[in-house]
Design a protein around this motif. Structure first.
Motif, mmCIF file in Angstrom:
data_model
loop_
_atom_site.group_PDB
_atom_site.id
_atom_site.type_symbol
_atom_site.label_atom_id
_atom_site.label_comp_id
_atom_site.label_asym_id
_atom_site.label_seq_id
_atom_site.Cartn_x
_atom_site.Cartn_y
_atom_site.Cartn_z
ATOM 1 N N ASP A 323 0.844 -1.210 0.000
ATOM 2 C CA ASP A 323 0.000 0.000 0.000
ATOM 3 C C ASP A 323 0.874 1.253 0.000
ATOM 4 O OD1 ASP A 323 -2.298 -1.465 0.017
ATOM 5 O OD2 ASP A 323 -2.877 -0.991 2.082
ATOM 6 N N ARG A 324 0.350 2.296 -0.611
ATOM 7 C CA ARG A 324 1.035 3.600 -0.568
ATOM 8 C C ARG A 324 0.426 4.465 0.528
ATOM 9 N NH1 ARG A 324 3.450 5.596 -6.271
ATOM 10 N NH2 ARG A 324 4.619 3.676 -6.651
ATOM 11 N N VAL A 325 1.304 5.154 1.245
ATOM 12 C CA VAL A 325 0.878 5.970 2.390
ATOM 13 C C VAL A 325 1.495 7.356 2.246
ATOM 14 C CG1 VAL A 325 1.030 6.227 4.907
ATOM 15 C CG2 VAL A 325 0.660 3.962 3.897
ATOM 16 N N THR A 326 0.703 8.371 2.545
ATOM 17 C CA THR A 326 1.160 9.753 2.497
ATOM 18 C C THR A 326 1.683 10.180 3.859
ATOM 19 O OG1 THR A 326 -0.352 10.384 0.728
ATOM 20 C CG2 THR A 326 0.405 12.139 2.170
ATOM 21 N N VAL A 327 2.825 10.852 3.877
ATOM 22 C CA VAL A 327 3.403 11.395 5.100
ATOM 23 C C VAL A 327 3.678 12.885 4.879
ATOM 24 C CG1 VAL A 327 5.318 11.310 6.738
ATOM 25 C CG2 VAL A 327 4.499 9.196 5.677
ATOM 26 N N ILE A 328 3.273 13.703 5.851
ATOM 27 C CA ILE A 328 3.599 15.123 5.821
ATOM 28 C C ILE A 328 4.854 15.323 6.663
ATOM 29 C CG2 ILE A 328 2.827 17.460 6.398
ATOM 30 C CD1 ILE A 328 -0.052 16.432 6.193
ATOM 31 N N PRO A 329 5.960 15.778 6.070
ATOM 32 C CA PRO A 329 7.189 15.967 6.854
ATOM 33 C C PRO A 329 7.005 17.005 7.954
ATOM 34 C CG PRO A 329 7.655 16.015 4.497
ATOM 35 C CD PRO A 329 6.158 16.071 4.646
ATOM 36 N N ASN A 330 7.764 16.845 9.035
ATOM 37 C CA ASN A 330 7.742 17.852 10.093
ATOM 38 C C ASN A 330 8.228 19.202 9.589
ATOM 39 O OD1 ASN A 330 6.681 16.352 12.173
ATOM 40 N ND2 ASN A 330 8.654 15.790 13.056
ATOM 41 N N HIS A 331 9.358 19.208 8.910
ATOM 42 C CA HIS A 331 9.977 20.454 8.424
ATOM 43 C C HIS A 331 10.224 20.304 6.934
ATOM 44 C CE1 HIS A 331 13.496 23.563 8.782
ATOM 45 N NE2 HIS A 331 12.489 23.995 8.050
ATOM 46 N N VAL A 332 9.413 20.960 6.143
ATOM 47 C CA VAL A 332 9.429 20.749 4.701
ATOM 48 C C VAL A 332 10.734 21.202 4.054
ATOM 49 C CG1 VAL A 332 8.331 22.935 4.070
ATOM 50 C CG2 VAL A 332 7.990 20.923 2.634
ATOM 51 N N CYS A 333 11.378 22.234 4.597
ATOM 52 C CA CYS A 333 12.611 22.742 3.984
ATOM 53 C C CYS A 333 13.682 21.661 3.919
ATOM 54 C CB CYS A 333 13.137 23.949 4.748
ATOM 55 S SG CYS A 333 11.983 25.330 4.879
ATOM 56 N N ASN A 334 13.837 20.899 4.985
ATOM 57 C CA ASN A 334 14.844 19.841 5.000
ATOM 58 C C ASN A 334 14.471 18.698 4.076
ATOM 59 O OD1 ASN A 334 16.538 21.154 6.737
ATOM 60 N ND2 ASN A 334 15.924 20.025 8.546
ATOM 61 N N ALA A 335 13.193 18.356 4.019
ATOM 62 C CA ALA A 335 12.764 17.272 3.129
ATOM 63 C C ALA A 335 13.039 17.634 1.668
ATOM 64 C CB ALA A 335 11.285 16.973 3.342
ATOM 65 N N VAL A 336 12.720 18.855 1.281
ATOM 66 C CA VAL A 336 12.939 19.270 -0.109
ATOM 67 C C VAL A 336 14.414 19.233 -0.463
ATOM 68 C CG1 VAL A 336 12.785 21.246 -1.680
ATOM 69 C CG2 VAL A 336 10.816 20.620 -0.274
ATOM 70 N N ASN A 337 15.267 19.664 0.456
ATOM 71 C CA ASN A 337 16.705 19.694 0.177
ATOM 72 C C ASN A 337 17.295 18.301 0.005
ATOM 73 O OD1 ASN A 337 19.151 21.302 -0.149
ATOM 74 N ND2 ASN A 337 19.810 20.423 1.789
ATOM 75 N N LEU A 338 16.535 17.270 0.362
ATOM 76 C CA LEU A 338 17.004 15.892 0.203
ATOM 77 C C LEU A 338 16.549 15.269 -1.119
ATOM 78 C CD1 LEU A 338 16.199 14.711 3.835
ATOM 79 C CD2 LEU A 338 18.495 14.974 2.862
ATOM 80 N N ALA A 339 15.699 15.979 -1.870
ATOM 81 C CA ALA A 339 15.094 15.411 -3.072
ATOM 82 C C ALA A 339 15.693 16.006 -4.342
ATOM 83 C CB ALA A 339 13.586 15.656 -3.061
ATOM 84 N N ASP A 340 15.790 15.197 -5.374
ATOM 85 C CA ASP A 340 16.245 15.687 -6.669
ATOM 86 C C ASP A 340 15.144 16.419 -7.426
ATOM 87 O OD1 ASP A 340 18.888 14.717 -6.558
ATOM 88 O OD2 ASP A 340 18.223 12.717 -7.160
ATOM 89 N N GLU A 341 13.900 15.975 -7.228
ATOM 90 C CA GLU A 341 12.794 16.573 -7.964
ATOM 91 C C GLU A 341 11.509 16.496 -7.149
ATOM 92 O OE1 GLU A 341 12.160 14.393 -11.586
ATOM 93 O OE2 GLU A 341 11.520 12.568 -10.540
ATOM 94 N N LEU A 342 10.570 17.336 -7.547
ATOM 95 C CA LEU A 342 9.230 17.335 -6.968
ATOM 96 C C LEU A 342 8.265 16.854 -8.042
ATOM 97 C CD1 LEU A 342 9.359 20.877 -5.286
ATOM 98 C CD2 LEU A 342 9.921 18.664 -4.250
ATOM 99 N N LEU A 343 7.421 15.890 -7.700
ATOM 100 C CA LEU A 343 6.415 15.399 -8.633
ATOM 101 C C LEU A 343 5.156 16.235 -8.459
ATOM 102 C CD1 LEU A 343 6.831 11.530 -8.268
ATOM 103 C CD2 LEU A 343 8.144 13.150 -9.638
#
Length: 363
Positions: A323-343
């Protein structure tokens, strides 16, 4: 945020709900327009030229950035007015980079000492005096702003005005509610900026900009002091902002989509998204390592680099393997800096992929 996590891509991944994103950008732009202040969003949150373009098209006067590297990315993709909102300490290489930027865009930089300002001489960058409004990170005391401005001007630099960051609007206080903490920080910010602006005027300066910041305090601004705001997280929002009450879950535009890879017990399942996807931020206002909106009462109780352990309340249905599950990160700035792209998602379908162009631009 879609009720059902989208399919058609590998997990873990960060998805952005285009409709919620545009709604967040439009709401803040209208707030600035009706409030009579300029909006200079902090691009360190999204690090994405496509989102910066949406903000500028909605009326932002320019962008705030955290580093010279971020400024270079956004200057190269069309931004023409940038503010590096921290005191810089320039070596020869960084000085050349700042000068190259200032030759092509309107560039201003934070200053809280004559010594750091001296290194800006000849770059073409404007100076903005930072004052401490209670976060106790960088910045001079508000009453000292005029003294620092005179020292900066004596070096031949132009002083734009004053700014502050009320970061204590996110600090946990067991004796206060989140709203009380946010309101206290907002009033601290206004008091500090008013005192700093008066200090500049007493020293012979008329500030062109009196700049405040932060998403948690933005909606609590009072008229009369602040001429510019620099919120960043508002474009996406995150679990921290939900816990603070500065947004609702319906205002969250970015989420991580992960797959259930193990169900070791009825009250526990494991996702393939760990600290290298979600970031590892915790805070007293937010429970666990992220918010799992599809499973009310669930909490991410354990986080490793590539896995998150989610604990469920009693009598709650556990997801199935795969199953796929959605998670809202605590601090979005750090999560984005870990990703190559945004879908980019609209109506539950991926419609675009935006690179996180300023990812890792930390110098």
């Amino acid at each position: 945020m879609p009720d059902t996590p989208p399919e058609g891509f590998a997990t873990p991944a960060l998805t952005v709900d285009r409709d919620v994103l545009e709604r967040n950008i439009g709401r803040m732009a209208r707030y600035a327009a009706t409030g009579g202040f300029a909006l200079r969003p902090h691009a360190k949150t999204h690090k994405c030229p496509q989102i910066a373009e949406l903000q500028l098209a909605a009326g932002a006067v320019g962008l705030t950035v955290a580093t010279i590297g971020e400024a270079e990315v956004f200057a190269a993709t069309g931004a023409r007015d940038l503010f590096i909102a921290y005191p810089l300490w320039l070596d020869e290489g960084k000085r050349d980079r700042v000068a190259a930027l200032a030759a092509n865009v309107r560039l201003s930089a934070g200053v809280d000492s004559a010594e750091s300002a001296q290194r800006l001489i000849g770059t073409g960058a404007l100076a903005v005096i930072e004052v401490d409004s209670g976060h106790h990170r960088t910045g001079v005391q508000p009453a000292e702003a005029g003294t620092v401005a005179k020292a900066v001007r004596s070096l031949g630099l132009d002083v734009e005005g004053v700014f502050t960051f009320p970061g204590h609007g996110m600090a946990h206080d067991p004796d206060a509610t989140p709203t009380q903490v946010r309101l206290h920080a907002a009033r601290d910010q206004e008091k500090a900026l008013a005192e700093a602006a008066d200090s500049l005027r007493a020293a012979g300066f008329e500030p062109n900009v009196v700049s405040g910041g932060s998403t948690p305090t933005a909606a609590l601004r009072e008229d009369g002091v602040i001429s510019e705001l620099r919120p960043g997280v508002y474009v996406f929002n995150d679990a921290m902002q939900v816990a603070l009450g500065s947004c609702t879950i319906e205002d969250v535009a970015l989420s991580a989509v992960a797959t259930v890879v193990s169900v070791p017990a009825p009250d526990r399942f494991v996702l393939d998204a760990g600290s290298k996807t979600l970031g590892a931020d915790v805070n007293g206002w937010a429970r666990g390592y992220g918010l799992v909106p599809g499973y009310p009462g669930a909490m991410i109780t354990q986080l490793s680099e590539h896995h998150a352990v989610v604990t469920l309340p009693l009598d709650t249905r556990s997801p199935r393997l795969g199953d796929r599950v959605t998670v809202i990160p605590n601090h979005v700035c750090n999560a984005v800096n870990l990703a190559d792209e945004l879908l980019v998602v609209r109506d539950g379908r991926v419609v675009d992929r935006w690179p996180v162009a300023a990812r890792g631009a930390n110098a």
